[in-house]
Design a protein around this motif. Sequence first.
Motif, PDB file in Angstrom:
ATOM      1  N   GLU A  41       0.831  -1.208   0.000  1.00 19.16           N
ATOM      2  CA  GLU A  41       0.000   0.000   0.000  1.00 19.16           C
ATOM      3  C   GLU A  41       0.868   1.261   0.000  1.00 19.16           C
ATOM      4  OE1 GLU A  41      -2.991   0.275   3.054  1.00 19.16           O
ATOM      5  OE2 GLU A  41      -3.701   2.215   2.316  1.00 19.16           O
ATOM      6  N   PHE A  51      -4.201   6.566 -12.518  1.00 22.55           N
ATOM      7  CA  PHE A  51      -4.923   5.329 -12.806  1.00 22.55           C
ATOM      8  C   PHE A  51      -4.020   4.143 -12.503  1.00 22.55           C
ATOM      9  CE2 PHE A  51      -2.606   6.193 -16.696  1.00 22.55           C
ATOM     10  CZ  PHE A  51      -2.295   4.953 -17.225  1.00 22.55           C
ATOM     11  N   ALA A  52      -4.572   2.948 -12.698  1.00 19.00           N
ATOM     12  CA  ALA A  52      -3.792   1.730 -12.503  1.00 19.00           C
ATOM     13  C   ALA A  52      -4.217   0.724 -13.556  1.00 19.00           C
ATOM     14  CB  ALA A  52      -4.017   1.155 -11.104  1.00 19.00           C
ATOM     15  N   ILE A  66      -8.339   5.669 -10.558  1.00 19.87           N
ATOM     16  CA  ILE A  66      -8.499   5.320  -9.143  1.00 19.87           C
ATOM     17  C   ILE A  66      -9.629   6.170  -8.569  1.00 19.87           C
ATOM     18  CG2 ILE A  66      -7.349   5.166  -6.902  1.00 19.87           C
ATOM     19  CD1 ILE A  66      -4.654   5.211  -8.523  1.00 19.87           C
ATOM     20  N   SER A  68     -10.886   5.929  -5.363  1.00 18.94           N
ATOM     21  CA  SER A  68     -10.762   6.281  -3.948  1.00 18.94           C
ATOM     22  C   SER A  68      -9.741   7.391  -3.791  1.00 18.94           C
ATOM     23  CB  SER A  68     -10.358   5.051  -3.133  1.00 18.94           C
ATOM     24  OG  SER A  68      -9.208   4.462  -3.683  1.00 18.94           O
ATOM     25  N   LEU A  76      -8.412   0.365  -1.983  1.00 17.25           N
ATOM     26  CA  LEU A  76      -8.529   1.198  -3.177  1.00 17.25           C
ATOM     27  C   LEU A  76      -9.868   0.897  -3.829  1.00 17.25           C
ATOM     28  CD1 LEU A  76      -4.987   0.508  -4.629  1.00 17.25           C
ATOM     29  CD2 LEU A  76      -5.761   2.749  -3.836  1.00 17.25           C
ATOM     30  N   PHE A  78     -12.108   1.070  -7.464  1.00 19.21           N
ATOM     31  CA  PHE A  78     -12.098   1.235  -8.916  1.00 19.21           C
ATOM     32  C   PHE A  78     -13.509   1.004  -9.432  1.00 19.21           C
ATOM     33  CE2 PHE A  78      -7.795   0.125  -7.825  1.00 19.21           C
ATOM     34  CZ  PHE A  78      -7.015   0.940  -8.639  1.00 19.21           C
ATOM     35  N   LEU A 101      -2.498  -5.503  -9.604  1.00 19.51           N
ATOM     36  CA  LEU A 101      -2.647  -4.055  -9.738  1.00 19.51           C
ATOM     37  C   LEU A 101      -1.283  -3.452 -10.035  1.00 19.51           C
ATOM     38  CD1 LEU A 101      -5.073  -2.162  -9.350  1.00 19.51           C
ATOM     39  CD2 LEU A 101      -4.256  -1.747  -7.036  1.00 19.51           C
ATOM     40  N   PRO A 104       0.867   3.332  -9.064  1.00 17.82           N
ATOM     41  CA  PRO A 104      -0.046   4.208  -9.808  1.00 17.82           C
ATOM     42  C   PRO A 104       0.602   4.702 -11.097  1.00 17.82           C
ATOM     43  CG  PRO A 104       0.934   5.390  -7.976  1.00 17.82           C
ATOM     44  CD  PRO A 104       1.419   3.974  -7.877  1.00 17.82           C
ATOM     45  N   SER A 129     -15.207   8.812 -11.738  1.00 15.97           N
ATOM     46  CA  SER A 129     -14.449   8.095 -10.707  1.00 15.97           C
ATOM     47  C   SER A 129     -13.254   8.870 -10.145  1.00 15.97           C
ATOM     48  CB  SER A 129     -13.989   6.753 -11.263  1.00 15.97           C
ATOM     49  OG  SER A 129     -13.235   6.955 -12.440  1.00 15.97           O
ATOM     50  N   THR A 130     -12.385   9.391 -11.022  1.00 18.07           N
ATOM     51  CA  THR A 130     -11.239  10.121 -10.470  1.00 18.07           C
ATOM     52  C   THR A 130     -11.679  11.460  -9.878  1.00 18.07           C
ATOM     53  OG1 THR A 130     -10.690  11.121 -12.611  1.00 18.07           O
ATOM     54  CG2 THR A 130      -9.566   9.068 -12.049  1.00 18.07           C
ATOM     55  N   SER A 133     -12.566  10.647  -6.379  1.00 17.16           N
ATOM     56  CA  SER A 133     -11.320  10.640  -5.625  1.00 17.16           C
ATOM     57  C   SER A 133     -10.920  12.069  -5.240  1.00 17.16           C
ATOM     58  CB  SER A 133     -10.213  10.003  -6.493  1.00 17.16           C
ATOM     59  OG  SER A 133      -8.951  10.191  -5.927  1.00 17.16           O
TER      60      SER A 133
END
Lengths: 290, 364
Positions: A41, A51-52, A66, A68, A76, A78, A101, A104, A129-130, A133
Amino acid sequence: MIARDRNPYLPYPVRIEEIITETGDHSLKTFKLVFLDPADEARFAFLPGQFAEISVAGKGEIPIGIASSPTEKGYLLFTVQKMGVVTSHLHSMRPGDRLGLRGPLGNWYPWERMEGRNVVIIGGGCAFSTLRSSIVYMTDPSRRPKFKRLTAVYGARCLSLLLYSDRLDEWKGEKSGIDMHVTVDAMQESEPRTPRWQCHVGFVPAVVKEKIKDPTDAIVILCGPPAMLKFTLPVLKEAGFADGQIYLSLENRMKCGIGMCGRCNVGGKLVCKDGPVFSLAELGELPRET
Amino acid sequence: MRTRYYERDAFPPAVAELRRAYRVFVPVRRGDFHAFAEWDDSVRPDFDYRKTRVPPKGLVFPQSERLLVFSTDERDPEHDILREAPKDFPPQAVVGIRPYDAMAFRVLEVNFDTPEVRDPWWLRRREATTLIGLARADEDATMFRTENYAGPFDERGLDVIVYDLGRGYLAKALGEKGEAALAAMGGDEPAADALREVEERIARAATPELPAGRLRAQPAAPELPTGRLRAQPVVPLFEAEFWDEVAAPCLNCGVCTFLCPTCWCFDIQDEVRKQEGDRIRNWDSCMFPLYTLHASGHNPRGKKTQRVRNRFMHKLKYYLDKYDRGVMCVGCGRCVEACPVNIDIREVAARMNGFGEQVERHDR
């Protein structure tokens, strides 16, 4: 960013902790992921906007923003739309299943520039989504004082397609620290849920025109479908926002996510490595090929 | 700086000495073409070759490579956890590589060894590779010079340069790897001023006094016209009208990218047999629509013109602007030779390079 001495293709093993079906049509699910090795982490330190690559062994990888915030510890999030081979398989998986994963990856929203300024967040559909975050990050009590006025416009086609309903309730509350405007293209007759708060009916650009009028000392971050961008950008420009104040998050087909496989370029820039976040001023200097 | 001389017949046995310490790759004849192959007892090297059809790029960047492995068997405690495929990187020597193919590795390295991330397989294999180059003025009519290929005696990408003098070969080590390889090859101490004489003759090659031969090409390959590209603004060049015309005959076969020593695009795919899985990297091509197709169906380069334009813009403009080390082309001419519809990078470069000028001429 991935440490330079680490094999950038090797995913961190993670476990699906929880799966939240976000939308009434089941097309969008949020996956809560936990690292198998808790030490990973810290290696995955990120900023909102990054992103990932989510890896499903045997199916492949997908680049996903990402959702969160770095202020949410221990997991995390997604949010993934069911669309191709990997995402369809992901949607059939269960809590306890393992994923990989990598990240990042990419750059982030311009946090240094945003500190001390008014921030406008504009999002549409599953691209929120982002921005989720970012909002969680900015409204966290430890970080909220760093920003001035926070205003957000978020739209979806209908109520049942709005993401993060639990958070929306919170952000619409009086003490949330953000002025949140939610809109739906149309109100369906049989909505499965009725929000406790006022919801606009109309497209995102119309709400932006009504609510976002002051470009002074402001940065706009936006992410949404092409049609939303096409009609929202002129509204912002008319309100007096300069290209250097507006940041967009792009997406393209990706494989490596680290700037090597070649396919995600827009002109000489790679969306995976030089982006995904670009200012409108930067995009103006690139060939139009998105 | 070690130098060695080999009589013509003594050269292959000297190269064979390398097999004690290296995997040795040499040019061999395969049907109508040449290819690099590992020198074992089944192959016979042909150092008189001119060009291999497929470049030796794959010796560092294989066309298909297993990167990671995993098990999908849930009884395996490590199931669904990807790990590096076990492999080693034994020293390898590419003997007889031509200077343009060696320079291609320098063009490629900026993509795989970057300030932020490094490709571990590229790095380890490149580090394990010694390039022993063959220098002879035998450029064919499809070849040309670029900033990254100064001609058949360009030693910048090499660890050893071997001059073909007809009766024999004169080898010069360039750096540590080259010293080690030459030491392993043995050979004779050359005459005192043999190297100076060769280098002077090459320097004089531009003048008519030297007869055409192994040290002087006749005629010398021309320069790729790229001198004005750096100053060309990118957006007008991208929007130039000539792209449709350039792309019109293209069949999307991808051979230009497949045979290019400086193309690096790749794809990553998972394969599972029973419950053992591999994550594999394969060469890809920007000429294929699938390369950029989004899962949604949207494709930023769905049209042929967009793909052809991207290939040339990447090679001759984006790369030049981004790295400031010349264009992404070493002048080997393989794409010129193999293109079934005669799309010629020299003509496209001339159009791109002259883009602003053409407009001015029309104005007058």
